[in-house]
Write a protein that holds these residues in place. Structure first.
Motif, short mmCIF file in Angstrom:
data_model
loop_
_atom_site.label_atom_id
_atom_site.label_comp_id
_atom_site.label_asym_id
_atom_site.label_seq_id
_atom_site.Cartn_x
_atom_site.Cartn_y
_atom_site.Cartn_z
N TYR A 160 0.75 -0.97 -0.04
CA TYR A 160 0.01 0.01 0.07
C TYR A 160 0.96 1.25 0.08
N GLU A 169 -1.48 4.24 -4.62
CA GLU A 169 -2.64 5.27 -4.25
C GLU A 169 -3.92 4.50 -4.76
N PHE A 225 -8.37 4.41 -4.83
CA PHE A 225 -9.62 5.28 -4.13
C PHE A 225 -10.69 4.11 -3.99
N GLU A 257 2.61 4.67 -7.10
CA GLU A 257 3.12 6.14 -6.80
C GLU A 257 4.58 6.39 -6.74
N TRP A 266 4.93 8.82 -1.29
CA TRP A 266 4.28 8.88 0.11
C TRP A 266 5.54 9.12 1.11
N GLN A 283 6.52 12.62 1.00
CA GLN A 283 5.54 13.80 1.54
C GLN A 283 5.61 13.45 3.17
N ILE A 299 -5.11 9.69 9.65
CA ILE A 299 -4.66 9.57 8.11
C ILE A 299 -5.40 8.49 7.49
N GLN A 346 -9.09 10.29 6.83
CA GLN A 346 -9.02 10.76 5.59
C GLN A 346 -9.06 9.56 4.48
N ASP A 355 -6.58 7.84 3.49
CA ASP A 355 -5.19 7.96 2.66
C ASP A 355 -4.50 6.74 3.08
N PRO A 392 -0.30 7.46 2.22
CA PRO A 392 0.61 7.92 3.27
C PRO A 392 0.49 7.23 4.56
#
Lengths: 287, 93
Positions: free
Chosen positions: A34, A38, A40, A48, A52, A55, A249, A253, A255, A258
């Motif tokens: 993971y 990314e 959805f 990606e 992450w 970031q 997170i 969110q 996400d 990340p």
């Protein structure tokens, strides 16, 4: 004594390995997967690369949570370790009070984390809680839901209340393994109270104390439930420790990328600490 | 039940294969020269080959994270540093 070397005994470890594979290795592998993608939802993933990680490593939010985490762990260790050793030294070694003390000490350890959080939340509420109401009545402006300092103090005191007993019990076990002869010899030599502590009690406690510090470090480093119930990470983000931030997170969110990257960084830090403590413990044992 | 929920990719699978291979190589090495070659290295740590492998992998993680934090992708620099770290740990630690 001759030790029998038989490597077939390793097969006995297989059930444990299978269990660990399902509850640790496979989830960990998924987290690694993971961390580089990314999603959805709907099991659709997009590559990606290391985005992450970059970031998370460069985000002020992660740095702040990390600093808060180290500050919290440092504070509770600085309070709980001396306090625990101190209480263990004052506990009786013989007589009926031994069991009373031990049971009293064990009580906080038996309370589930979320109950501790809820208890302290109610206890510290400024309008109805015993602690909050009393502090405000004697003129101290105290409200942990809006003052960062009050929230920190409440969280730290709550952790000290919950976990100092663990250090006390471990140290007490170390202390009770010291034979009376040691104290008699020290008494004959006219050793001071400090000398007895420094040269008899502390060396005997060293091993259990290392384990106690390791346990407290790890537990406070991954602390989640108690501050989550007590302050929810607030006011603002002032008591948002690493694991609370991680859950925000990942689940708040959604996400996952990340969050997975952050988990791996978190995991590496925990692994390094474990290794360091393990190395220290092994060295103590050899001496 | 497929494995789609695990979201496998070739790079991450390669990583795990390399980790497993490194452990297998350790097993083969142990077969030919048993005992794990324990020694005290330059950091004053008592290590066997297995310890050195662990220290190498752990260090590699931090080296690459550091590379990402300060330079960012691509990770070639981190990779070279990691190989250097592996050689250093197996030779001197």
């Amino acid at each position: 004594m001759n030790k029998t070397q038989n490597n077939k005994a390793w097969w006995l470890v297989v059930p444990v390995l299978i269990l660990v594979a399902f509850n640790a290795f496979i989830p960990l592998m998924t987290v690694v997967n993971y961390a580089f993608q990314e999603t959805f939802g709907d099991n659709v993933f997009f590559w990606e690369g290391t985005t992450w990680f970059e970031q998370v490593l460069r985000s002020g939010r992660f740095h702040d949570a990390l600093i808060r985490q180290f500050l919290f762990t440092g504070m509770i260790l600085a309070i709980e370790v001396p306090l625990g050793v101190g209480v263990a030294l004052t506990m009786p070694r013989k007589g009926p009070w031994v069991s009373v003390c031990l049971v009293l000490m064990a009580l906080p350890l038996l309370i589930p984390w979320n109950v501790v959080g809820a208890m302290w939340n109610i206890f510290a509420l400024p309008d109805i809680g015993l602690l909050g109401y009393t502090l405000n009545s004697i003129g101290i402006d105290y409200n942990f839901t809006r003052q960062p300092f009050a929230a920190w103090m409440t969280t730290v005191v709550m952790d000290v209340w919950h976990w100092t007993s663990l250090i006390v019990l471990l140290c007490y076990a170390g202390l009770s393994s010291i034979p009376d002869d040691y104290y008699q010899a020290a008494h004959i030599d006219g050793a001071s109270r400090w000398a007895i502590f420094r040269y008899i009690q502390l060396p005997k406690m060293k091993r259990v104390l290392t384990i106690a510090i390791l346990l407290r470090f790890m537990d406070s480093f991954m602390i989640y439930t108690e501050p989550f119930v007590l302050t929810g990470g607030g006011p603002g983000n002032t008591t948002t420790f690493l694991s609370i931030d991680l859950v925000k997170i990942a689940l708040g969110q959604f996400d996952l990328g990340p969050a997975a990257a952050m988990s791996l960084i978190y995991f590496l830090m925990v692994l390094l600490t474990c290794w360091a403590f393990y190395t220290i413990m092994m060295r103590n044992e050899e001496q | 039940m497929g494995l789609s929920w695990m979201a496998w990719t070739w790079p991450t699978a390669t990583f795990f294969v390399v980790v497993v291979l490194s452990i297998v190589v350790m097993g083969i090495w142990e077969r030919f020269s048993p005992g794990g070659n324990p020694r005290r290295g330059i950091f004053g740590l008592d290590t066997t080959r297995g310890d050195r492998l662990f220290i190498s992998w752990l260090g590699t993680g931090f080296i690459n994270l550091g590379w990402l934090a300060f330079y960012g992708a691509p990770l070639w620099g981190g990779l070279f540093l990691s190989i250097g770290w592996f050689i250093f740990v197996f030779r001197y630690v």
